[in-house]
Design a protein around this motif. Structure first.
Motif: not given
Length: 414
Positions: A323, A314, A328
């Motif tokens: 991810f 991210t 996760i």
């Protein structure tokens, strides 16, 4: 095509060239015009730069516009141009003064772009020749000097002797000594039976246009060119080779490369014959694409349908998520602190908690076939004075109340 003749003494040096511009058509050289510029006065130097005029004009234009007018800088730019455009068609000779003595520099791709320095001893006269028909030009000049002809006569005879489609027009001669740089001599070169390209093409009902900014020659092939590049249209399609005036951006369009844009370092955008697009650094709006591979970039407000990503992070900060296909991972200050998803050991959904080092698992919640299991050391709530240690089954309040009610002790009646 060009010729340059230098006559050097210890304290006086002359440099001269012609103004012919030629073109090759079906392996034969023709005269295009006599407006070519081969000699440039830059500060205390006179520079002969010729060969491929498109490259020569661009090179000298950028050199003159720049702040560094050293011989070393010109050498670096010459090497850069020749390597970039895969050409060995730029010859450079430079005349100047150093410590009240003449000095001649030569820079040639055939000498690996080394700066070759030529000096003259007191009482000696040296001749240096560059460009085409160099031997014939040197022989003519040496013979004239031995016959004690005047400098202007030496130049006139030399260029008259070697004139042809590639050398001609006007002779232009500069003189450099302790008094500075002066235009010494200019005159028409005597020419005979010169083949001009427009005379050849006119019989084919074709167009020849000569303008201040370029030349257009059309036969079964259309060629439009100026100092910035060339556009060719023939039976194979269109071929474009162009560069910005500062030489820092070049474009190629042809049936081999299809489309390629490059700077001095690398290709920055290209499309090949299979439709593959390669682009570096940019803003891309409203793109619809299939099978996209993206490496290193920032993407804002992206809406995707059925996006498949094997691994996605991210952010590039120390706090981020990664991810994976089935789970996760949450990172804090660069360390793994929590993993949510399917546990690979028993293929059950789980929440795994890690210590500050990011390696040791300190707690987990894993789904079972009918109830979740809790492992690790847990503190329910700070100040609640209720701690849970080891493997423990948890129950809801309703379940506990029901169990208490059903197992409540009722003393016997009296």
């Amino acid at each position: 095509m060009s010729s340059c003749l230098i006559i050097q003494e210890c304290d006086d040096v002359f440099i001269g060239s012609d103004t012919a511009v030629s073109i090759t058509y079906k392996d034969v050289i023709y005269r295009l015009n006599t407006n070519g510029k081969k000699l440039y006065v830059v500060e205390d130097m006179v520079i002969f730069c010729s060969g491929n005029l498109n490259l020569s004009y661009s090179l000298m234009d950028n050199f003159i516009k720049g702040k560094d007018h050293s011989v070393e800088k010109l050498r670096d730019m010459n090497k850069e141009y020749c390597l970039k455009f895969d050409s060995k068609e730029i010859d450079i000779l430079i005349c100047s003064m150093l410590n009240n003595k003449t000095i001649v520099y030569q820079i040639s791709p055939y000498e690996d772009f080394k700066i070759i320095i030529k000096r003259a001893e007191v009482g000696n006269i040296s001749t240096w020749v560059g460009g085409v028909k160099s031997q014939e030009c040197s022989d003519s000049a040496c013979e004239s000097l031995e016959n004690q002809m005047k400098v202007e006569e030496v130049y006139q005879k030399a260029f008259d002797d070697i004139s042809y489609e590639g050398v001609g027009g006007r002779a232009i001669v500069y003189r450099i000594n302790k008094n500075g740089i002066k235009l010494y001599y200019t005159n028409d070169i005597k020419e005979k039976n010169i083949r001009f390209i427009n005379e050849i093409l006119s019989n084919q009902h074709l167009i020849v246009a000569d303008t201040l900014i370029g030349h257009l020659v059309a036969t079964n092939k259309l060629v439009v060119s100026d100092e910035a590049g060339t556009v060719t249209i023939d039976g194979e399609g269109i071929n474009i080779n162009a560069s910005r005036t500062d030489g820092k951006v070049a474009i190629k369009v042809n049936t081999t490369d299809v489309l390629k844009i490059s700077n001095l370092i690398k290709d920055i955008f290209s499309i090949d014959a299979t439709g593959n697009v390669v682009a570096n650094d940019g803003t891309y709006n409203n793109i619809k694409a299939n099978n996209v591979t993206a490496i290193n970039g920032t993407y804002t407000n992206i809406n995707t349908i059925n996006m498949i990503a094997t691994l996605m992070r991210t952010s590039n900060s120390s706090n981020y998520m990664i991810f994976h296909d089935q789970y996760i991972e949450f990172y804090h200050l660069g360390s793994l602190r929590m993993r949510v998803g399917f546990n690979s050991a028993n293929n059950m959904p789980s929440i795994l908690l890690y210590g500050e080092d990011g390696n040791e698992e300190v707690g987990s919640i894993t789904a079972g076939s009918s109830a979740a299991s809790l492992s690790g050391n847990w503190t329910v709530e700070s100040g609640s004075e209720f701690d849970i240690y080891g493997n423990t089954n948890l129950a809801t309040k309703a379940y506990v109340d029901q169990q208490i009610s059903s197992h409540q002790y009722i003393p016997p009646s009296a």
